[in-house]
Design a protein around this motif. Structure first.
Motif, PDB file in Angstrom:
ATOM      1  N   ALA A  41       1.246  -1.279   0.103  1.00  7.65           N
ATOM      2  CA  ALA A  41       0.178  -0.043   0.117  1.00  7.65           C
ATOM      3  C   ALA A  41       0.615   0.808  -0.011  1.00  7.65           C
ATOM      4  CB  ALA A  41      -0.095   0.187   1.309  1.00  7.65           C
ATOM      5  N   ASP A  44       2.123   1.026  -3.687  1.00  5.27           N
ATOM      6  CA  ASP A  44       1.146   1.509  -4.344  1.00  5.27           C
ATOM      7  C   ASP A  44       0.240   1.780  -3.399  1.00  5.27           C
ATOM      8  OD1 ASP A  44      -0.523   1.218  -7.154  1.00  5.27           O
ATOM      9  OD2 ASP A  44      -0.345  -0.318  -7.332  1.00  5.27           O
ATOM     10  N   PRO A  45      -0.194   2.966  -3.651  1.00  5.95           N
ATOM     11  CA  PRO A  45      -1.653   3.221  -2.274  1.00  5.95           C
ATOM     12  C   PRO A  45      -2.969   3.133  -3.157  1.00  5.95           C
ATOM     13  CG  PRO A  45       0.138   5.567  -2.748  1.00  5.95           C
ATOM     14  CD  PRO A  45       0.595   4.560  -3.376  1.00  5.95           C
ATOM     15  N   SER A  46      -2.808   2.199  -3.738  1.00  2.94           N
ATOM     16  CA  SER A  46      -4.445   1.954  -4.719  1.00  2.94           C
ATOM     17  C   SER A  46      -5.646   2.180  -3.602  1.00  2.94           C
ATOM     18  CB  SER A  46      -4.149   1.405  -5.755  1.00  2.94           C
ATOM     19  OG  SER A  46      -3.709   0.409  -4.651  1.00  2.94           O
ATOM     20  N   ASP A  47      -6.911   2.597  -3.848  1.00  8.84           N
ATOM     21  CA  ASP A  47      -7.671   1.915  -2.945  1.00  8.84           C
ATOM     22  C   ASP A  47      -7.352   0.172  -2.935  1.00  8.84           C
ATOM     23  OD1 ASP A  47      -8.850   4.324  -3.768  1.00  8.84           O
ATOM     24  OD2 ASP A  47      -9.821   4.399  -4.194  1.00  8.84           O
ATOM     25  N   LYS A  48      -7.791  -0.274  -3.774  1.00  9.60           N
ATOM     26  CA  LYS A  48      -6.871  -1.784  -3.726  1.00  9.60           C
ATOM     27  C   LYS A  48      -5.779  -2.467  -2.119  1.00  9.60           C
ATOM     28  CE  LYS A  48      -6.369  -6.119  -6.487  1.00  9.60           C
ATOM     29  NZ  LYS A  48      -5.778  -6.898  -7.031  1.00  9.60           N
ATOM     30  N   ASN A  49      -5.033  -1.710  -2.869  1.00 14.46           N
ATOM     31  CA  ASN A  49      -3.770  -1.798  -2.067  1.00 14.46           C
ATOM     32  C   ASN A  49      -4.831  -1.334  -0.289  1.00 14.46           C
ATOM     33  OD1 ASN A  49      -1.944  -3.123  -3.929  1.00 14.46           O
ATOM     34  ND2 ASN A  49      -0.720  -1.820  -4.070  1.00 14.46           N
ATOM     35  N   PHE A  50      -4.558  -0.279  -0.400  1.00 13.27           N
ATOM     36  CA  PHE A  50      -5.154   0.229   1.348  1.00 13.27           C
ATOM     37  C   PHE A  50      -5.841   0.170   1.530  1.00 13.27           C
ATOM     38  CE2 PHE A  50      -7.155   3.394   3.471  1.00 13.27           C
ATOM     39  CZ  PHE A  50      -5.572   4.312   4.886  1.00 13.27           C
ATOM     40  N   ASP A  51      -7.070  -0.546   0.935  1.00 11.21           N
ATOM     41  CA  ASP A  51      -7.794  -1.454   1.638  1.00 11.21           C
ATOM     42  C   ASP A  51      -7.354  -2.742   2.097  1.00 11.21           C
ATOM     43  OD1 ASP A  51      -9.608   1.024   0.711  1.00 11.21           O
ATOM     44  OD2 ASP A  51     -10.997  -0.259  -0.711  1.00 11.21           O
ATOM     45  N   LYS A  81      -4.804   7.876   4.418  1.00  7.97           N
ATOM     46  CA  LYS A  81      -5.048   8.142   2.771  1.00  7.97           C
ATOM     47  C   LYS A  81      -4.853   9.655   2.394  1.00  7.97           C
ATOM     48  CE  LYS A  81      -8.585   6.202  -0.138  1.00  7.97           C
ATOM     49  NZ  LYS A  81      -8.637   4.716  -0.053  1.00  7.97           N
ATOM     50  N   LYS A  85      -1.808  10.463  -0.680  1.00  8.48           N
ATOM     51  CA  LYS A  85      -1.720  10.852  -1.669  1.00  8.48           C
ATOM     52  C   LYS A  85      -0.192  12.489  -1.999  1.00  8.48           C
ATOM     53  CE  LYS A  85      -6.713  10.890  -1.336  1.00  8.48           C
ATOM     54  NZ  LYS A  85      -8.121  12.471  -1.112  1.00  8.48           N
ATOM     55  N   LYS A  88       5.482   9.171  -2.030  1.00  6.16           N
ATOM     56  CA  LYS A  88       5.552   8.807  -3.789  1.00  6.16           C
ATOM     57  C   LYS A  88       7.169   7.967  -3.358  1.00  6.16           C
ATOM     58  CE  LYS A  88       5.684   6.636  -7.346  1.00  6.16           C
ATOM     59  NZ  LYS A  88       5.188   5.365  -7.675  1.00  6.16           N
TER      60      LYS A  88
END
Length: 169
Positions: A41, A44-51, A81, A85, A88
């Motif tokens: 996460a 790669d802080p995508s929603d999928k990875n974060f969730d 979250k 943003k 990186k």
């Protein structure tokens, strides 16, 4: 801003080696996988990875900061979250310092994480490194291991090579 960044990233990162003899191989894998999701996460802080990374946090999850104040799950997740943003990551390295099963349904993990990358600030991008050590408590809840608490133990945060936070042991 600097302490909020380190606080959120400290919560999100953790890692694995050295398990106590009483921690079964399946539980070792569960914990190692859970901590691996946190690095995924951060990188790669995508929603999928974060969730996926935060799904192991119990509904009553709290973070205890250096001053002893408790911060609830929703507050921590919103902060993480938001901070991700502006960050990186280029690397995320994790190490368990100790793993102790205190009873059949409780495991305490002391971990150290190291992350590096760039942070976007109003005046541009800056190199960022964080060494964070935390004591995490995991409980067996309904047959699933859930993290219920994370207690800050050490934070060394640098921006452009300059120390901006140095707390704990």
């Amino acid at each position: 801003m600097k302490s909020a960044i380190s606080f959120a990233l400290a919560v999100l990162c953790a890692g694995g080696v050295a398990f106590a003899a009483d921690v079964t191989p399946d539980v070792q894998k569960t914990l190692t996988d859970a901590y691996g999701l946190t690095c995924a996460a951060v990188l790669d802080p995508s929603d999928k990875n974060f969730d996926a990374a935060t799904a192991v946090l119990s509904p009553d999850y709290v973070v205890v900061d250096f001053k002893g104040a408790s911060h609830k799950r929703d507050e921590i997740l919103a902060m993480e979250k938001q901070q991700l943003k502006t960050f990186k990551a280029s690397s995320c390295d994790n190490k368990f310092n100790s793993v102790t099963q205190t009873d059949a349904s409780t495991i305490v993990v002391v971990n150290t994480s190291n992350i590096a990358g760039e942070i976007q600030a109003p005046d541009g991008k800056h190199d960022f490194t964080a060494l964070n050590k935390a004591q995490d408590t995991w409980k067996l809840v309904g047959g699933k291991w859930m993290q219920t608490q994370s207690k800050a133990m050490r934070a060394l945060i640098k921006v452009d090579g300059n120390v901006v936070q140095d707390q704990g042991d």
